[in-house]
Design a protein around this motif. Structure first.
Motif, short mmCIF file in Angstrom:
data_model
loop_
_atom_site.label_atom_id
_atom_site.label_comp_id
_atom_site.label_asym_id
_atom_site.label_seq_id
_atom_site.Cartn_x
_atom_site.Cartn_y
_atom_site.Cartn_z
N PRO A 278 15.23 38.65 77.86
CA PRO A 278 16.21 39.62 78.33
C PRO A 278 17.61 39.27 77.86
N ARG A 279 18.30 40.24 77.34
CA ARG A 279 19.62 40.03 76.77
C ARG A 279 20.67 39.73 77.84
N ASP A 280 21.44 38.67 77.64
CA ASP A 280 22.59 38.32 78.48
C ASP A 280 22.22 38.07 79.94
N TYR A 281 20.99 37.62 80.19
CA TYR A 281 20.60 37.23 81.55
C TYR A 281 20.94 35.76 81.78
N THR A 282 21.41 35.46 82.98
CA THR A 282 21.56 34.06 83.39
C THR A 282 20.18 33.51 83.73
N PRO A 283 20.02 32.19 83.79
CA PRO A 283 18.72 31.63 84.21
C PRO A 283 18.27 32.15 85.57
N GLU A 284 19.22 32.37 86.47
CA GLU A 284 18.87 32.89 87.79
C GLU A 284 18.35 34.32 87.69
N MET A 285 18.95 35.12 86.83
CA MET A 285 18.50 36.50 86.64
C MET A 285 17.10 36.52 86.02
N VAL A 286 16.85 35.60 85.11
CA VAL A 286 15.52 35.54 84.49
C VAL A 286 14.46 35.25 85.54
N GLU A 287 14.71 34.28 86.41
CA GLU A 287 13.74 33.96 87.45
C GLU A 287 13.56 35.13 88.40
N ASP A 288 14.64 35.84 88.70
CA ASP A 288 14.56 37.02 89.57
C ASP A 288 13.72 38.11 88.89
N LEU A 289 13.94 38.28 87.59
CA LEU A 289 13.15 39.26 86.83
C LEU A 289 11.66 38.93 86.91
N TYR A 290 11.33 37.67 86.66
CA TYR A 290 9.92 37.28 86.69
C TYR A 290 9.32 37.50 88.08
N SER A 291 10.10 37.25 89.11
CA SER A 291 9.62 37.48 90.48
C SER A 291 9.34 38.95 90.72
N TRP A 292 10.22 39.80 90.20
CA TRP A 292 10.02 41.24 90.35
C TRP A 292 8.77 41.70 89.59
#
Length: 341
Positions: A278-292
């Motif tokens: 994912p473009r311009d995601y922080t590591p926290e956003m990436v983990e949130d994305l995977y959770s979703w």
């Protein structure tokens, strides 16, 4: 289960004459030196002869006001015997306005390579609706005009996608989100800074095989409910490839879009899922994305669906070319994604 098949266009090779299309934004007139770099580098690395379509350089105002002129360029390239394929110059946000003007019968009657990503997802999807493979990959102003030359990973993936032989996708050894000043002509020869590749992440294990469909998630959502949307029958047995744009949608929003596909029955038809870095995601956003993603798949009773994430395609650099409509196999135990183009 009956699965769809798609016509395979004649591949682009060294010596191919490729039409450059402005199907969305006419921004290319603002950075002609960047376009020239893309043309030159494609000739040097791939042997392609890129030529502009008749309306490609008419400018942002004209192309915005005349979506039919943009569609006319696509039709011109399809029917012109001197043109071997087509590549998007750049994305944008209104290719969907081409839908009333695109001739799917013409696309099927003259199957040629169409290459692009981002807003070009609209056109890629219409090729698939016409029963013709389409190629989710570089645009002229992005990867083909990459500062310092086309990245070897990009060139290799293009050759593999058009090579006609089965091959494995592989993670890029490096990647970058470093900014570029496209208006700075002097910077065109300066290579961006890259960081070491971080590999793929298997969110759900398993094996699967199917035909590859997908594109930019925001554009696929934009197509939802329109005549240009892929019908449910084309999703049967498919491996879905999804990437997020530089608009950086929130992880929850991606989850809502996935819920929409579950409500329409699409997720229930899939055999696998590829998620782009994912473009311009922080590591926290990436983990949130995977959770979703895991949450929605559990809601849809698809915890059996093999899912591989952080794949190098879409709004990342360098990016893979994905031959949409081709067969693909996912195998988490072997850590392999194999394509039969």
């Amino acid at each position: 289960m009956d699965t769809p098949t798609f016509l395979r266009p004649r591949p682009l090779t060294s010596g191919s004459r490729v039409a450059a299309l402005s199907l969305s934004s006419g921004f290319v007139t603002e950075v002609p030196h960047r376009y020239a770099a893309g043309v030159r580098q494609a000739a040097e690395s791939l042997g392609w002869d890129i030529v502009p379509a008749p309306n490609a350089f008419r400018g942002p105002d004209y192309l915005y006001a005349n979506p039919q002129a943009r569609a006319d360029d696509l039709h011109w390239a399809l029917t012109n015997p001197e043109i071997d394929g087509m590549v998007s110059i750049i994305g944008g946000d209104d290719s969907i306005r081409l839908l009333p003007y695109l001739d799917l019968a013409l696309i099927r009657a003259h199957p040629k390579v169409f290459l692009g990503y981002s807003d070009a997802t609209v056109t890629l999807t219409q090729f698939l609706r016409a029963g013709v493979m389409a190629y989710h990959g570089p645009a002229v102003l992005t990867d083909l005009a990459e500062n310092g030359g086309i990245h070897p990973y990009v060139a290799q993936s293009l050759r593999q996608a058009f090579g006609g032989q089965a091959y494995d996708l592989s993670p890029s050894p490096e990647w970058t989100e470093a900014g570029q000043d496209w208006e700075d002509e002097a910077a065109q020869s300066v290579r961006r800074e890259f960081q070491p590749g971080d590999g793929w992440t298997w969110l759900q294990a398993g094996q699967a095989e199917g035909h590859l469909l997908g594109g930019c998630i925001e554009i696929l959502d934009m197509l939802s409910g329109t005549p240009g949307e892929l019908p449910l029958r084309l999703w049967r047995g498919a491996v879905m490839a999804l990437e997020t744009s530089n608009d950086v949608p929130k992880p929850a929003q991606v989850g809502y879009w996935l819920r929409n596909w579950a409500a329409k029955g699409v997720l229930q038809q899939l055999s696998g899922l590829l998620l782009a870095r994912p473009r311009d995601y922080t590591p926290e956003m990436v983990e949130d994305l995977y959770s979703w993603v895991r949450r929605v798949l559990k809601e849809a009773d698809r915890e059996d669906l093999p899912v591989v994430a952080n794949v190098d395609f879409g709004h990342t650099s360098p990016q893979l070319t994905l031959p949409l409509g081709a067969r693909v196999r996912l195998d988490s135990a072997a850590g392999r994604v194999t394509i039969w183009p």
